[in-house]
Design a protein around this motif. Structure first.
Motif, short mmCIF file in Angstrom:
data_model
loop_
_atom_site.label_atom_id
_atom_site.label_comp_id
_atom_site.label_asym_id
_atom_site.label_seq_id
_atom_site.Cartn_x
_atom_site.Cartn_y
_atom_site.Cartn_z
N PRO A 148 22.21 37.68 0.76
CA PRO A 148 21.77 39.01 1.22
C PRO A 148 21.40 39.97 0.08
N VAL A 166 19.87 53.52 -5.76
CA VAL A 166 19.80 52.77 -4.50
C VAL A 166 19.82 53.72 -3.30
N ARG A 220 17.15 39.63 -2.30
CA ARG A 220 15.88 40.34 -2.20
C ARG A 220 16.00 41.79 -2.64
N GLY A 221 17.15 42.38 -2.35
CA GLY A 221 17.34 43.79 -2.71
C GLY A 221 17.41 43.98 -4.21
N PRO A 236 7.63 43.65 -0.59
CA PRO A 236 8.47 44.42 -1.52
C PRO A 236 8.30 43.99 -2.96
N SER A 255 31.02 46.88 6.82
CA SER A 255 29.62 46.71 6.41
C SER A 255 29.45 46.62 4.90
N PHE A 256 30.45 47.01 4.15
CA PHE A 256 30.29 47.06 2.69
C PHE A 256 31.43 46.34 1.96
N PRO A 274 22.53 48.16 4.58
CA PRO A 274 23.97 47.81 4.55
C PRO A 274 24.72 48.40 3.36
N LEU A 275 24.05 48.53 2.20
CA LEU A 275 24.76 49.04 1.03
C LEU A 275 24.93 50.55 1.09
N SER A 321 18.18 44.27 5.01
CA SER A 321 19.15 43.32 4.47
C SER A 321 19.88 43.86 3.25
N PHE A 322 19.37 44.90 2.61
CA PHE A 322 19.96 45.37 1.36
C PHE A 322 20.24 46.88 1.38
N TYR A 323 19.17 47.67 1.49
CA TYR A 323 19.35 49.12 1.33
C TYR A 323 20.21 49.71 2.44
N VAL A 359 13.74 43.90 3.37
CA VAL A 359 14.65 44.23 2.27
C VAL A 359 15.42 45.50 2.60
#
Lengths: 348, 348, 348
Positions: C224, A49, C227-228, C18, B220-221, A224-225, A220-222, A217
């Motif tokens: 959230p 990721v 999609r990721g 994506p 954030s996580f 924040p994580l 919203s995903f990469y 994406v």
């Protein structure tokens, strides 16, 4: 007095940032004999990721930049990344007692870029009212990937030559064999490097960021994580670093010297390249400063997972310790130096 | 009539909350023979993230609180947490047919705190216009960690004594051996407890929250992932609880009695400690109510992963079932009782 | 000219999304011999979260809809989902050279619904000022689950019959055995399907969405991450699809034909069912259009993980390639057709 207080506060603030705090936490846990462990499949997922995120971000920013104005500074950034690694391979990686693998990994990290150091540079320029090009963020991947690929390639070539050298015996034989099979070895290593999980993931992200539309994406995903998974990766790396610290103690002085002198030498390289771009294409003074800051910075985000996956033999306590523990604070503290230098050389 | 409707609505709302809904869902799936399974590495990762989050949150809130005003209520909160566990170890854990391990795990959960019950108490006080100290949130970890560490320590000591007793034979020999090696056993268990993955992760989070600046990565996580990963953990625990329900049926009446009487007794303990703090340091009436609510509550969030990792022998269908299924609704329903008591004892 | 440009732009935009970009990326990586891999426990976790999300979303939207007005269109949607799969089982899955398992999986995906295609239809109706019922979103699960369960059931029944047939020898014996044990086989397969991890997770999510109140955890975690995690699943599926592409090349023409003709035939089925609901209950013209769009669409989100887990023998390069690569663009391009048809049949 204020200056001294500010420097101390900056150093403490660096140590308090999650990246370094989790690294230290992992080392403390390992030192205390904790039974905490992060399963390998989770580690692989985290790295995947993180690398996809770095690649996607780079691809998106390159796509959004004006490609013609970007070309000269981008080439300069890539050349600086390569030059820093070559410099490290002639100095640190040849130091007596430093393993070539560890030395090259460290040089790779110092050639790569720290997004947070770059952000600190931008914030300082904004505070001083100094303008810079909007596409600066898109230079990041050029220096970053050039440095990491160069370092991984050189480290693997060195390992391959060493493996060839052992059965061959004498020094003369080694050199001639290296010469004879050189092209084959380079091609094989380049292929292997591109097929490695780390570079595959990075290039996949770059390609999708460049050719696809992954903004949603990504946001919203990469994105924040990213910091969260990085904190857990740092924890893993801290535990590993402690477990391998015994080997490093013998050579610590070389790393400490490199961690302090490297950012200053690399920043000067970046400043020179930026100055050349300034005279060639009118690259702004602010841009020159930020190219120096990028060069001075050492990667604490994109680099460790890439190196960890591509050079598993290298000791994280060497490269992450030197980079995050010494290189990053020195790089941040040297930002005012590049601003002063740009004021003197170009005028702001 | 309205009252009865409200109580029913509150109970149904408890059962509809994701925590309990996923727990029940897991039990239903297991009862139906579903082949759904969550891989062990994923389970370990979930527990790691949850415990780091609880530790980080506690560390941040302790750092942000005024430490001097915090001291007396914090000590009171920790003592109440220990007292609840000791009470449980003399009552529930000694009940015929209740395994000591399960009894201690249940007492630990009832000593630990439910953030959502505490939030419900704050919302009710706000609605009635009753003031309380701003640092109340920082008391949470004191009661929570004190209770969990005490419960784990006592459960492990009991298991160690039992292991020693079996080869020794007679009752007299057992007591004398327990006396002779008592200190050694306590030290060993304390060390083991601190080195256990669960407590390691909790203390690491606490230390980083206290000494570092992890606010950004926390927000954030760790915070956003918390409830989601908890829902999956509850699913795992529900499936496990069902698989082990056979053992529990024989002793269910003891757990049901403890689940109803416990929150009332524990709330009274917390109320008494708060009253003492009120007379010593002027701790507010609202604060006294919230200390009682914390004591009455049983952990449905921080506790289960800690106990699951530290006391794997304990049956989740016993402790999670009693706590989440009975203890939490009783604790929420008893909040108006503590408000009325504070009005009578102190005046609001 | 504008039309042609728009169609090309729509197709390119589909490929840049994506979902498809990661699928293609995974295929390219596999084609280049990359050593990238996603560990199995991570894959299982991703599928679990995706299926819980789809179930929870469906449960919540069904709960929030007006159940009486919902009933007729919901039954129509479920029947259309079943009809599409039955149609596929008589055509594609019987085509010479198409494996029955792959054909049924593809028919299942074409019966299931694409949320993004449905959203595109809603956006187009909004732009034209055409009204439709608010509960349309709640029809999604009816068509989606009906189609997937039918496809999985038929595929498993086929596999079971084939397994019985082999030892039995002649064709007559097979038929009579199939007839004698038919009920037993159906019951067994239905039980197995309900116990399978995929359907268990989907139904668990549906039940919790319907009976619980998981809105908060749904919005903060499942939505959230969706999609990721899907992008990583697509990457896995792309790598797998390439590894199995050899088998598909022989039959590609049948899939290409089904991918183009299917959405048009299925949309017509959905339009007819919507028209019937219009005359029975006054279902709006906009609703008829959206039912046709749903029927024409093929699942690129909920379907692949369900099928991947329930029919591991089926080749993702067949069903995902046909659905995402051909079916989805054709379905999106056919939306204006259903609007024109509704205008002609009902008047808008």
């Amino acid at each position: 007095m204020d200056m001294l207080f500010e420097i101390t506060a900056t150093l403490v603030a660096q140590l308090q940032k999650p990246t370094l705090a989790f690294l230290i936490g992992g080392m403390v846990l390992a030192a205390m004999g904790s039974k905490l462990e992060v399963p390998t499949p989770v580690y692989k997922f985290i790295v995947l990721v993180l690398l996809l995120k770095v690649g996607l971000g780079a691809g998106i920013s390159v796509r959004e930049a004006d490609l013609i104005a970007l070309a000269v500074p981008a080439i300069a950034a890539a050349l600086v990344g390569v030059a820093i690694v070559l410099l490290g391979s002639r100095t640190l990686a040849r130091t007596r007692g430093v393993s070539r693998m560890d030395g090259m990994a460290t040089a790779g990290l110092f050639g790569a870029v720290s997004a947070s150091t770059l952000a600190a540079g931008m914030v300082m320029l904004d505070a001083e009212g100094i303008a810079y090009e909007g596409f600066i963020g898109a230079l990041y991947p050029f220096m970053d990937i050039a440095a990491l690929v160069t370092a991984i390639l050189l480290a693997r070539m060195g390992a391959a030559r060493a493996a060839v050298a052992i059965p061959a015996g004498g020094g003369v034989a080694t050199v001639s064999m290296g010469g004879a099979n050189g092209d084959g070895i380079v091609r094989e290593i380049l292929t292997d490097t591109l097929k490695s999980p780390a570079i595959s993931a990075l290039l996949l992200g770059l390609a999708i960021g460049l050719l696809g539309r992954p903004e949603q994406v990504y946001a919203s995903f990469y994105e924040p994580l990213f910091r969260g998974l990085l904190s857990i990766l740092m924890l893993i790396m801290g535990m590993e670093a402690w477990a391998r610290l015994g080997e490093m103690r013998k050579v610590a002085h070389a790393y400490v010297f490199y961690g302090i002198a490297g950012p200053l030498a690399h920043g000067a390289l970046g400043f020179g390249a930026g100055l050349a771009a300034h005279y060639l294409t009118g690259f702004s003074a602010g841009g020159v400063v930020l190219l120096a800051v990028m060069a001075a910075s050492s990667s604490d985000i994109s680099g460790p997972p890439t190196l960890r996956a591509a050079l598993p033999e290298a000791n994280p306590s060497a490269y992450v310790g030197t980079s995050t523990g010494i290189g990053t604070p020195v790089a941040i503290l040297s930002i005012p130096l590049w601003i002063a230098l740009a004021d003197w050389a170009i005028g702001i």
